[in-house]
Design a protein around this motif. Structure first.
Motif, PDB file in Angstrom:
ATOM      1  N   VAL A   1     -53.074  42.988 -34.510  1.00 59.29           N
ATOM      2  CA  VAL A   1     -52.555  43.908 -33.497  1.00 59.29           C
ATOM      3  C   VAL A   1     -51.736  44.978 -34.214  1.00 59.29           C
ATOM      4  N   THR A   2     -52.197  46.208 -34.167  1.00 60.09           N
ATOM      5  CA  THR A   2     -51.469  47.299 -34.823  1.00 60.09           C
ATOM      6  C   THR A   2     -50.868  48.280 -33.821  1.00 60.09           C
ATOM      7  N   ASP A   3     -51.375  48.264 -32.588  1.00 52.20           N
ATOM      8  CA  ASP A   3     -50.924  49.212 -31.573  1.00 52.20           C
ATOM      9  C   ASP A   3     -49.834  48.582 -30.726  1.00 52.20           C
ATOM     10  N   LEU A   4     -48.617  48.600 -31.210  1.00 46.49           N
ATOM     11  CA  LEU A   4     -47.520  47.975 -30.478  1.00 46.49           C
ATOM     12  C   LEU A   4     -46.883  48.959 -29.515  1.00 46.49           C
ATOM     13  N   ASP A   5     -46.558  48.482 -28.338  1.00 43.08           N
ATOM     14  CA  ASP A   5     -45.704  49.223 -27.422  1.00 43.08           C
ATOM     15  C   ASP A   5     -44.322  48.592 -27.544  1.00 43.08           C
ATOM     16  N   PRO A   6     -43.422  49.196 -28.334  1.00 38.89           N
ATOM     17  CA  PRO A   6     -42.143  48.551 -28.625  1.00 38.89           C
ATOM     18  C   PRO A   6     -41.257  48.349 -27.406  1.00 38.89           C
ATOM     19  N   SER A   7     -41.542  49.058 -26.316  1.00 40.33           N
ATOM     20  CA  SER A   7     -40.713  48.902 -25.120  1.00 40.33           C
ATOM     21  C   SER A   7     -41.218  47.793 -24.215  1.00 40.33           C
ATOM     22  N   ALA A   8     -42.410  47.250 -24.532  1.00 38.75           N
ATOM     23  CA  ALA A   8     -42.997  46.218 -23.679  1.00 38.75           C
ATOM     24  C   ALA A   8     -42.703  44.828 -24.223  1.00 38.75           C
ATOM     25  N   GLY A   9     -42.749  43.860 -23.347  1.00 37.59           N
ATOM     26  CA  GLY A   9     -42.493  42.494 -23.764  1.00 37.59           C
ATOM     27  C   GLY A   9     -43.747  41.667 -23.912  1.00 37.59           C
TER      28      GLY A   9
ATOM     29  N   SER B   1     -54.008  32.187 -27.531  1.00 42.49           N
ATOM     30  CA  SER B   1     -53.010  31.462 -28.327  1.00 42.49           C
ATOM     31  C   SER B   1     -53.455  31.396 -29.780  1.00 42.49           C
ATOM     32  N   PHE B   2     -52.465  31.143 -30.653  1.00 41.63           N
ATOM     33  CA  PHE B   2     -52.706  31.132 -32.095  1.00 41.63           C
ATOM     34  C   PHE B   2     -51.907  30.000 -32.732  1.00 41.63           C
ATOM     35  N   GLU B   3     -52.418  29.534 -33.870  1.00 41.52           N
ATOM     36  CA  GLU B   3     -51.704  28.503 -34.618  1.00 41.52           C
ATOM     37  C   GLU B   3     -50.626  29.103 -35.517  1.00 41.52           C
ATOM     38  N   THR B   4     -50.828  30.353 -35.938  1.00 37.91           N
ATOM     39  CA  THR B   4     -49.852  31.046 -36.777  1.00 37.91           C
ATOM     40  C   THR B   4     -49.759  32.498 -36.339  1.00 37.91           C
ATOM     41  N   VAL B   5     -48.532  33.005 -36.221  1.00 34.49           N
ATOM     42  CA  VAL B   5     -48.293  34.416 -35.923  1.00 34.49           C
ATOM     43  C   VAL B   5     -47.395  34.974 -37.024  1.00 34.49           C
ATOM     44  N   ILE B   6     -47.773  36.134 -37.569  1.00 30.41           N
ATOM     45  CA  ILE B   6     -47.053  36.726 -38.693  1.00 30.41           C
ATOM     46  C   ILE B   6     -46.714  38.180 -38.385  1.00 30.41           C
ATOM     47  N   ALA B   7     -45.460  38.555 -38.646  1.00 25.71           N
ATOM     48  CA  ALA B   7     -45.036  39.959 -38.542  1.00 25.71           C
ATOM     49  C   ALA B   7     -44.061  40.226 -39.693  1.00 25.71           C
ATOM     50  N   LEU B   8     -44.531  40.903 -40.728  1.00 23.58           N
ATOM     51  CA  LEU B   8     -43.696  41.184 -41.897  1.00 23.58           C
ATOM     52  C   LEU B   8     -43.382  42.674 -41.981  1.00 23.58           C
ATOM     53  N   ARG B   9     -42.110  43.003 -42.194  1.00 20.71           N
ATOM     54  CA  ARG B   9     -41.616  44.372 -42.237  1.00 20.71           C
ATOM     55  C   ARG B   9     -41.953  45.104 -40.940  1.00 20.71           C
ATOM     56  N   VAL B  10     -41.741  44.422 -39.825  1.00 22.32           N
ATOM     57  CA  VAL B  10     -42.016  44.974 -38.496  1.00 22.32           C
ATOM     58  C   VAL B  10     -40.775  44.910 -37.617  1.00 22.32           C
TER      59      VAL B  10
ATOM     60  N   PRO C   1     -37.524  44.757 -38.047  1.00 19.26           N
ATOM     61  CA  PRO C   1     -36.354  45.633 -38.237  1.00 19.26           C
ATOM     62  C   PRO C   1     -36.581  47.093 -37.857  1.00 19.26           C
ATOM     63  N   PHE C   2     -37.816  47.495 -37.561  1.00 15.32           N
ATOM     64  CA  PHE C   2     -38.129  48.914 -37.406  1.00 15.32           C
ATOM     65  C   PHE C   2     -38.644  49.231 -36.005  1.00 15.32           C
ATOM     66  N   LEU C   3     -37.794  49.074 -35.004  1.00 12.60           N
ATOM     67  CA  LEU C   3     -38.264  49.212 -33.627  1.00 12.60           C
ATOM     68  C   LEU C   3     -37.470  50.216 -32.810  1.00 12.60           C
ATOM     69  N   GLY C   4     -36.800  51.145 -33.467  1.00 17.37           N
ATOM     70  CA  GLY C   4     -36.081  52.174 -32.721  1.00 17.37           C
ATOM     71  C   GLY C   4     -34.921  52.732 -33.506  1.00 17.37           C
ATOM     72  N   GLU C   5     -34.518  53.955 -33.148  1.00 16.78           N
ATOM     73  CA  GLU C   5     -33.437  54.628 -33.856  1.00 16.78           C
ATOM     74  C   GLU C   5     -32.063  54.281 -33.296  1.00 16.78           C
ATOM     75  N   ASP C   6     -32.030  53.653 -32.140  1.00 13.48           N
ATOM     76  CA  ASP C   6     -30.761  53.276 -31.502  1.00 13.48           C
ATOM     77  C   ASP C   6     -30.578  51.773 -31.632  1.00 13.48           C
ATOM     78  N   SER C   7     -29.374  51.333 -31.991  1.00  8.17           N
ATOM     79  CA  SER C   7     -29.139  49.919 -32.255  1.00  8.17           C
ATOM     80  C   SER C   7     -29.448  49.037 -31.053  1.00  8.17           C
ATOM     81  N   LYS C   8     -28.981  49.423 -29.881  1.00 10.97           N
ATOM     82  CA  LYS C   8     -29.191  48.597 -28.693  1.00 10.97           C
ATOM     83  C   LYS C   8     -30.667  48.532 -28.319  1.00 10.97           C
ATOM     84  N   VAL C   9     -31.328  49.677 -28.374  1.00  8.36           N
ATOM     85  CA  VAL C   9     -32.758  49.707 -28.043  1.00  8.36           C
ATOM     86  C   VAL C   9     -33.552  48.900 -29.066  1.00  8.36           C
ATOM     87  N   SER C  10     -33.244  49.096 -30.340  1.00  8.04           N
ATOM     88  CA  SER C  10     -33.957  48.389 -31.399  1.00  8.04           C
ATOM     89  C   SER C  10     -33.770  46.886 -31.278  1.00  8.04           C
TER      90      SER C  10
END
Length: 245
Positions: A71-79, A87-96, A98-107
């Motif tokens: 999955v490369t097309d993330l909507d960072p505002s969606a849950g 379902s999956f046996e393993t889920v991996i997100a590396l270097r992802v 920490p990088f979800l917005g310029e504002d601390s609360k939003v990120s």
């Protein structure tokens, strides 16, 4: 109920040697080290790889997974995460994360939504691997964050880095709000010596530097200085609770 296991010793390998991983693309050392940790939960499994930051990561995971969805097309505002498999046996997100917005609360909000969404894709007993950036690291100090670590207990801090707006989180604060149906079972520290990439490209110094990094990550006393903390979570079974927004 979610538990956080105490990690009194390093959960990294103790031989200090960099594993043999496919070489294409020359990914950053930190990503190679994080990938080695994540790959332990990949062989033969049904894997979800979220927003890979480097094509190399897709290649090394695909070479080992029984089945891989990316999955490369993330909507960072969606849950939610839109995936073909439920379902999956393993889920991996590396270097992802920490990088979800310029504002601390939003990120921070987006990070918790994404982690919860990834956890909800796990089968009981499944594994989730992701990283957060450590304000107590030398990297944090380089960006003027480390001396503010106590202030970050009240909330994360986003700073500009070459990778983009980067959120620094303390482990204790981030782990306290993980979904209740997952357990933190492993903790790893990656990139203890933060420095520009140029010295690592030097023939002798670069090779020595790399070997030192792989060796030092096995030392628990130094893990608190690591630039990136890699969390390995396991779905403990039982009822899933609603995500916190």
């Amino acid at each position: 109920m979610r538990t956080m296991r105490a990690v009194n010793r390093s959960t990294n390998g103790t031989d200090g040697a960099e594993p043999e991983l496919p070489p294409p693309g020359e990914p950053p050392l930190a990503l190679r080290m994080e990938a080695e940790i994540a790959l332990r939960s990949v062989p033969g499994r049904r894997v979800l790889l979220v927003a890979p930051p480097h094509p190399w990561l897709t290649d090394v995971v695909a070479a080992r997974a029984g089945d891989l969805e990316v999955v490369t097309d993330l909507d960072p505002s969606a849950g939610d995460l839109s995936t073909r498999a439920s379902s999956f046996e393993t889920v991996i997100a590396l270097r992802v994360v920490p990088f979800l917005g310029e504002d601390s609360k939003v990120s921070e909000r987006r990070a918790r939504l994404l982690v919860a969404a990834m956890a909800e894709k796990l089968v009981p007993g499944g594994t989730l691997v992701f990283d957060i950036d450590n304000p107590q690291s030398l990297r944090g100090a380089a960006y003027g964050v480390r001396h503010l670590a106590k202030a970050i207990e009240a909330g994360p801090l986003v700073v500009d880095t070459p990778e983009g707006p980067d959120r620094f989180d303390t482990l204790e604060r981030f782990a306290a709000d993980l979904p209740e149906f997952v357990d933190l079972v492993e903790l790893h520290g990656v990139e203890l010596v933060y420095a520009p990439a140029a010295p690592r490209a030097l023939p002798v110094l670069g090779s020595l530097w790399t070997r030192i990094e792989w060796k030092m990550r096995s030392m628990p006393v130094l893990r608190r200085l690591a630039s990136h903390l890699v969390l390995v979570l396991r779905h403990g079974g039982g009822r899933r609770t609603d995500r916190r927004s």
